[in-house]
Every structure is written in C-alpha cells, then in structure tokens.
Scaffold this active site. Structure first.
Site, mmCIF file in Angstrom:
data_model
loop_
_atom_site.group_PDB
_atom_site.id
_atom_site.type_symbol
_atom_site.label_atom_id
_atom_site.label_comp_id
_atom_site.label_asym_id
_atom_site.label_seq_id
_atom_site.Cartn_x
_atom_site.Cartn_y
_atom_site.Cartn_z
ATOM 1 C CB CYS A 27 -0.909 0.008 1.220
ATOM 2 S SG CYS A 27 -2.210 -1.230 1.168
ATOM 3 C CB ALA A 59 -4.468 -3.925 -0.453
ATOM 4 C CE1 TYR A 185 -6.427 -3.994 6.556
ATOM 5 C CE2 TYR A 185 -4.996 -5.374 5.212
ATOM 6 C CZ TYR A 185 -5.190 -4.251 5.998
ATOM 7 O OH TYR A 185 -4.160 -3.377 6.229
ATOM 8 C CG LEU A 304 11.080 -9.509 8.802
ATOM 9 C CD1 LEU A 304 11.424 -9.704 10.271
ATOM 10 C CD2 LEU A 304 11.556 -8.133 8.339
#
Length: 371
Positions: A27, A59, A185, A304
């Site tokens: 985003c 997104a 979400y 990561l």
C-alpha cells in the site's frame, strides 16, 4: 556452480515467470478518491524495471468503504479504472513484466488515517471517515467505533463488488488476481473466531467461517478469464490464543485448491492488537511449509526475507515455490539484479541501463530486453 533455484523459471496458471522473485502488493496511501496518481507511476514503474518476475499492484479496494484509508487505491468505478489504465499503459511501454492485482476490503480496519499521520481510526462523522462494516459488530481495538455487522444484502453487495473489480482488472489486461484474505481485513475477519461471532451460516464452525471467503473466491474466479490465475493471500495464524490457526489455514487451502485456486501467498497476523509475533528472519516460513506439505498448489513465502542466500534456501529446501519481496525491494529496487550477480545468474535489464553492468559480472544482463 549449480544454477540457483531463485533464477529458474516457474509457471502459475498460464503466466510464465522468468524467475522465482515476485513483488508483493504494498500500500502507498497516495490515491485520490480511489484513483491512482503519478506517485503510482513512479513507484510501480521503477519496480517494473527491477528484474523480478511479477509485479503486484497494492491492496485495491472493491468498494469505497473497503479502503483502509481515504488515500487507498480502488477499482470500483470508471474513474478508478481509467486512472489505473493510464499508469499501466505507461509502464507497459517500457516493461513486459507481468502485472497482478490484489483485490481487497478492509472491513473493520477501514476508515483510518495514513500511516505517517498515525494510522488511527477516523470516525464516521469526519470528512475523511466512514462507517465500517464487518462480520460482527466487534471493533478492531478498544476505543474504536464498532463496525456494522453485515446482513445478507451486504454480503451479496461485497461479493458482487469483488467480481466486478475482477472484470475491470481483466479489461485492464492484468494477468492475475490475488484475493486478500489476510492481515485482519474483511475476509480474514470472517475466518477468525476472534472477529466472527455470527450465529447464521457464516459463523461458528470452521465450515461456516470459511463460507463467505470461499464465495468471494468463487465469484472472482468466475468473473476473471479462466486462462489467468486467481490466487489468495492468507494469514497462516493470528498469533493469538483462540484465534485462526495454521491447521485451519491448511483446511482453507484445500478448499481453495479444490475450487481452482492457482497459488497461496502465506503471511500471518494483522487481526488483533493482542498478537504476539516472533518477528525475525524467515519467521513465517514454517507456515508456508505447512501449506506446501498439504497441497499441490504453488506456495509464495513472504516476511523479512532480505538476504539472497536466505531466499535461495527457502526454495531449495522445498518450503515454498516463490519468494515475495516487499520492504526489501522498496529499500533496494535492484535486489533481483544484486541477487543474480551473487549467484552468477542473469536478469533482464532495460536497454537504457545495459551500460551499468559491472565488469566483474559480464553475463548479468544476458537476458535481453526487446529492442
């Protein structure tokens, strides 16, 4: 030296990937009324020249109230579609990297401020806020405005919006769709018993909690061209006692595979502020490994992954099929070039950048761009 698996080709559905490096959706909080801006051209344009195999658009909300923030990208109107087309047309003039898009609805985590201004929930009465919706009227955090529990009409509206956005993506020539069912979400909210307390057929048992996310997947799969892949991003665990688990993720993955899902992108967390995440290099790889062992779908690992050898080890041990980069490739947009140099592999460079090839890596750019 044996060829690094990171730079072997791979196929997802009908999409041929030049290597195993994919750019995760990230985003940018830089849209205007859901429409992409010049920032997206700069951001996506540089990543499209990175040498990765697939570029995924951030997104993208399927309805205005599904945006995380007022500055999120959407694909719910002709204006949003036209703005995205302008960006894609410009990128495609200079890059043939396949492009995917992640379709999303933020549910109770919507109506927030952009991260660099604190990221707090914005109340419905504020000009930049709106009333959120969710499976149940349970706020994401203490002190937040409770979402409205979605009724049958609301479920149908959102399900249809995912399908409509998939049709818009197809018109834009986007090669793949990823359904966002992770990071707390809306679709993840249906999956987790921490956020889904419904007493109808969409709540309670695992079968019921999976029902709406599976209906959304089916709607997207039916709306998007059959020859192009539809994938799903999941959170493998909530990292909270009593929450969504990796065992449930595996069950969900099997249901998705039976419905024609092309790949699963395994992340974690994001649903609850009570999460206890053991953050460290490759901390999500055991989750990807569990899905990989239980299904035949390609699995995408993320989280990561910053080191070239680390990425290669994940692939060579069979824990995943593809590596997704997010923050690492924002920090180093030439990560695939540097990885290819490390392993003695080749990667595509734009013709305009061929002169930058270091003398000590004379074959780095042997994968040539079209003249």
């Amino acid at each position: 030296m044996a060829r690094a698996k990171l730079f072997t080709p791979f196929r997802v559905g009908k999409i041929e990937l030049a290597n195993r490096i994919v750019i995760a959706p990230m985003c940018q909080y830089s849209a205007e009324n859901g429409c992409m801006t010049d920032w997206h051209l700069i951001h996506l344009g540089q990543l499209a020249l990175s040498g990765a195999a697939l570029l995924t658009i951030e997104a993208t909300a399927v309805v205005p109230e599904g945006r995380i923030t007022y500055a999120d990208v959407g694909l719910y109107s002709d204006e949003c579609e036209a703005a995205m087309r302008r960006v894609l047309d410009s990128i495609r003039r200079w890059s043939d990297m396949p492009v995917a898009i992640q379709l999303a609805h933020a549910g109770r985590k919507a109506s927030t401020e952009v991260p660099w201004k604190g990221g707090k929930q914005i109340p419905p009465e504020h000009p930049n806020g709106w009333q959120t919706e969710a499976p149940s009227a349970i706020p994401h955090d203490l002190g937040e405005v409770s979402p409205l529990a979605m009724d049958q009409d609301g479920l149908a509206r959102v399900r249809d919006a995912f399908a409509d956005a998939a049709r818009r993506a197809a018109r834009l020539g986007i090669g793949a769709v990823q359904v966002h069912a992770a990071h707390g979400y809306l679709l993840h909210q249906f999956l987790s018993p921490l956020s889904n307390r419904r007493e109808d057929t969409y709540g309670g048992s695992l079968e019921n909690r999976m029902r709406f996310p599976l209906e959304v997947f089916d709607a997207v799969r039916a709306a998007f061209p059959a020859e192009h892949p539809v994938t799903v991003r999941v959170s493998g665990t909530d990292w909270v006692q009593g929450g969504w688990t990796i065992e449930e993720t595996v069950a969900f993955a099997k249901e998705l595979e039976a419905r024609g899902c092309s790949a699963l992108h395994v992340s974690s967390g994001g649903l609850s502020s009570a999460q206890q995440i053991p953050v460290g290099p490759s901390y999500q790889i055991p989750l990807a490994r569990a899905v990989k062992a239980a299904t035949t779908m390609p699995v995408i690992a993320v989280g990561l992954i910053t080191d070239f050898v680390q990425a290669e080890a994940i692939l060579s041990t069979g824990d995943a099929d593809l590596i997704a980069l997010a923050r690492a490739i924002l920090y180093d947009p030439r990560w695939p070039w540097h990885a290819a140099a490390h392993f003695g592999a080749a990667v595509k460079s734009p013709n305009q950048y061929l002169r930058s090839q270091p003398h000590q890596f004379p074959h780095l750019f042997d994968v040539r761009a079209d003249d």
